[in-house]
Write an enzyme that holds these catalytic residues in place. Structure first.
Site, PDB file in Angstrom:
ATOM      1  N   SER A   1     -25.962  -3.014   7.957  1.00 27.43           N
ATOM      2  CA  SER A   1     -27.782  -3.353   7.475  1.00 27.43           C
ATOM      3  C   SER A   1     -28.685  -2.286   7.995  1.00 27.43           C
ATOM      4  O   SER A   1     -28.254  -1.150   7.452  1.00 27.43           O
ATOM      5  CB  SER A   1     -28.019  -4.509   8.158  1.00 27.43           C
ATOM      6  OG  SER A   1     -29.151  -5.128   7.432  1.00 27.43           O
TER       7      SER A   1
ATOM      8  N   ASP B   1     -25.068  -9.976  -2.057  1.00 31.39           N
ATOM      9  CA  ASP B   1     -25.368  -9.922  -0.789  1.00 31.39           C
ATOM     10  C   ASP B   1     -26.970 -10.189  -0.755  1.00 31.39           C
ATOM     11  O   ASP B   1     -27.808  -9.629  -1.458  1.00 31.39           O
ATOM     12  CB  ASP B   1     -25.443  -8.296  -0.020  1.00 31.39           C
ATOM     13  CG  ASP B   1     -25.857  -7.948   1.154  1.00 31.39           C
ATOM     14  OD1 ASP B   1     -26.982  -8.643   1.781  1.00 31.39           O
ATOM     15  OD2 ASP B   1     -25.074  -7.658   1.938  1.00 31.39           O
TER      16      ASP B   1
ATOM     17  N   HIS C   1     -24.127 -11.501   3.701  1.00 33.12           N
ATOM     18  CA  HIS C   1     -24.806 -10.109   4.219  1.00 33.12           C
ATOM     19  C   HIS C   1     -23.361  -9.463   5.383  1.00 33.12           C
ATOM     20  O   HIS C   1     -23.223  -9.776   6.313  1.00 33.12           O
ATOM     21  CB  HIS C   1     -26.002 -10.166   5.067  1.00 33.12           C
ATOM     22  CG  HIS C   1     -26.705  -9.236   5.293  1.00 33.12           C
ATOM     23  ND1 HIS C   1     -26.601  -7.915   4.504  1.00 33.12           N
ATOM     24  CD2 HIS C   1     -27.260  -8.585   6.467  1.00 33.12           C
ATOM     25  CE1 HIS C   1     -27.094  -6.798   4.980  1.00 33.12           C
ATOM     26  NE2 HIS C   1     -27.620  -7.195   6.234  1.00 33.12           N
TER      27      HIS C   1
END
Length: 483
Positions: free
Chosen positions: A205, A425, A453
């Site tokens: 991320s 996602d 995610h």
């Protein structure tokens, strides 16, 4: 992207040509490790590394970055150090390493061949000085984050200015230097202190942005790099806001479709999107209690709580139960609101770093109103919470100048880098992974067709590909898809 998922992720996460091991080189200031084992990771070791608060102004002093390490289980065949960043901005690499973030059996080869090193970026968690804000000043549940009038817009600006000034008074000069460019140079300091000529990197991320910036600055210091759940920092903010909101809506719709067909869902047989809309509407009227807050939950808090559960596909049954409880005869939204970080001490770091990297693009109430209307159009159910709106609305009026606004970070001269993106996602759309991969010379893109995610926490296929690449240095073939 943010750090509230680390604890939940830890609970869930219960080859071809082998490259020669890279010998370590002597560091000018070697790291002094000490035992800091936990029940999850008894062999963990901890240390600190000192970095300048502002490399152009030494008079501002230094910060101390907290590190945690899991030594390679096969030191005779060790490749070096694998640095991990679990996301954020503001995620704790120390906690991630110490408390089992890489404990999945699929990742055993990493534990064998690398020293796994997690660190808390400047201002975060166990690094000092820590970004410190008054939670009650930073987050006001009554504040309208979608103002349509001049008075509402001015109130948002005044609130954010006051919150930023409070954070600055409590934190000091580090707050103005908590940007990703500075954090990327900190990685270079860590590398040198570890005595490694090159590092491997596993970024999730926000950790993909941090890793990409590091690789753009120091491509010759990269051995291998995985960027999973990719953030494309070059995208214009207005575009990124809408793309992410659409991705969140897509994930919510897929959750509702799963509920429709699965007896495992506590809302099986219901119109799940209608149920969700009703709970959010009642929260907007102040009639959904949250026992952890001791007050009614706001509509934004309900929406954020649902969003947080969409990160991990295995949490969808728990999300259904939490949403059912929030909409029951005696509603309690606790299982949703307790997953939000709005009132936690870490929200200050999330906001401060976010405002450096994703500053507000809004010029006034008309401009913000147009964007809010577009947001509702692309996310008719989930529009009340998406991270980029949280960033940009929360940074409208923020008094600290942004040091790293959206811009390209092209990478040239590094070994092949693996970028991983998900078609469904909820936080980082697949278009971002494609954009990031296009900015990295020789990058390989792996596409996930499943939910959640990051591939590391949702896709056995992606985990296998990431581990194989990190160990061998050989990325999967171009166009690989995990279905």
């Amino acid at each position: 992207m943010d750090v509230r998922r680390v604890v939940a992720v830890v609970a869930v996460v219960a080859a071809v040509v082998v490259m020669a091991a890279v010998p370590a080189v002597a560091a000018a200031s070697p790291v002094a490790w000490r035992p800091c084992g936990t029940p999850q990771e008894p062999s963990a070791e901890c240390a600190t590394v000192e970095v300048p608060i502002d490399r152009g102004r030494p008079e501002l002093g230094a910060a101390r970055l907290a590190l945690a390490r899991l030594p390679a289980l096969d030191p005779a065949h060790r490749f070096g150090s694998l640095l991990v960043n679990p996301g954020g901005p503001g995620g704790s690499g120390v906690g991630f390493v110490q408390f089992g973030g890489l404990a999945s059996p699929d990742l055993a080869r990493l534990r064998q061949r690398f020293d796994i090193v997690g660190f808390d970026p400047r201002g975060d968690w166990f690094s000092t000085p820590r970004i410190t804000c008054d939670p009650a000043t930073l987050f006001d549940p009554a504040l309208d984050r979608f103002p349509s009038s001049r008075a509402g817009f001015d109130a948002l600006v005044a609130h954010n200015r006051k919150a930023g000034e409070d954070c600055l008074s409590r934190t000091g000069p580090l707050l103005a230097n908590a940007d990703t460019q500075s954090a990327a140079e900190d990685i270079e300091t860590i590398r040198a202190a570890l005595g490694e000529p090159k590092i491997s990197w596993l970024g999730l991320s926000y950790g993909t942005e941090l890793g990409a910036v590091y690789a753009s600055k120091h491509p010759d210091r990269v051995r291998t790099m995985v960027l999973d759940g990719a953030v494309d920092h070059a995208r214009p903010l207005r575009q990124a806001i809408l793309e992410e909101a659409a991705a969140t809506e897509d994930a919510l719709v897929r959750f509702a479709n799963w509920c429709r067909g699965s007896a495992e869902c506590a809302l099986h047989g219901h119109d799940v999107l209608g149920f969700y809309d009703d709970v959010v509407a009642r929260a907007a009227r102040g009639t959904v209690w949250a026992s952890d807050l001791g007050r009614p939950a706001t509509a934004d808090e309900i929406s954020a709580g649902v969003y947080n559960h969409l990160y991990i596909r295995e949490e969808w049954p728990a999300l259904a139960k939490a949403l059912a409880a929030a909409g029951g005869e005696f509603p309690d939204a606790r299982k949703l609101t307790e997953r939000n970080q709005f009132l936690t001490p870490i929200y200050g770091a999330y906001r401060a770093i976010g405002c450096h990297d994703f500053p507000s693009p809004f010029t006034g109430p008309a401009d913000m109103g147009v964007m809010a209307g577009l947001l509702r159009a692309v996310a008719p159910h989930s529009w009340r919470y998406s991270e980029y709106w949280d960033f940009t609305s929360g940074c409208t009026g923020w008094p600290i100048p942004a040091k790293n606004p959206p811009q390209p970070h092209p990478v040239r001269g590094a070994p092949p880098i693996l970028v991983v993106g998900g078609a469904h996602d909820p936080a980082t759309p697949l278009a971002w992974a494609r954009g990031l991969a296009a900015s990295i010379e020789g990058a390989a893109l792996l596409t996930r067709m499943d939910d959640g995610h990051t591939g590391l926490f949702n896709s056995p296929c992606a985990r296998v590909a990431e581990v194989s690449y990190l160990v061998t240095g050989v990325p999967p073939g171009q166009g690989m898809v995990c279905r």
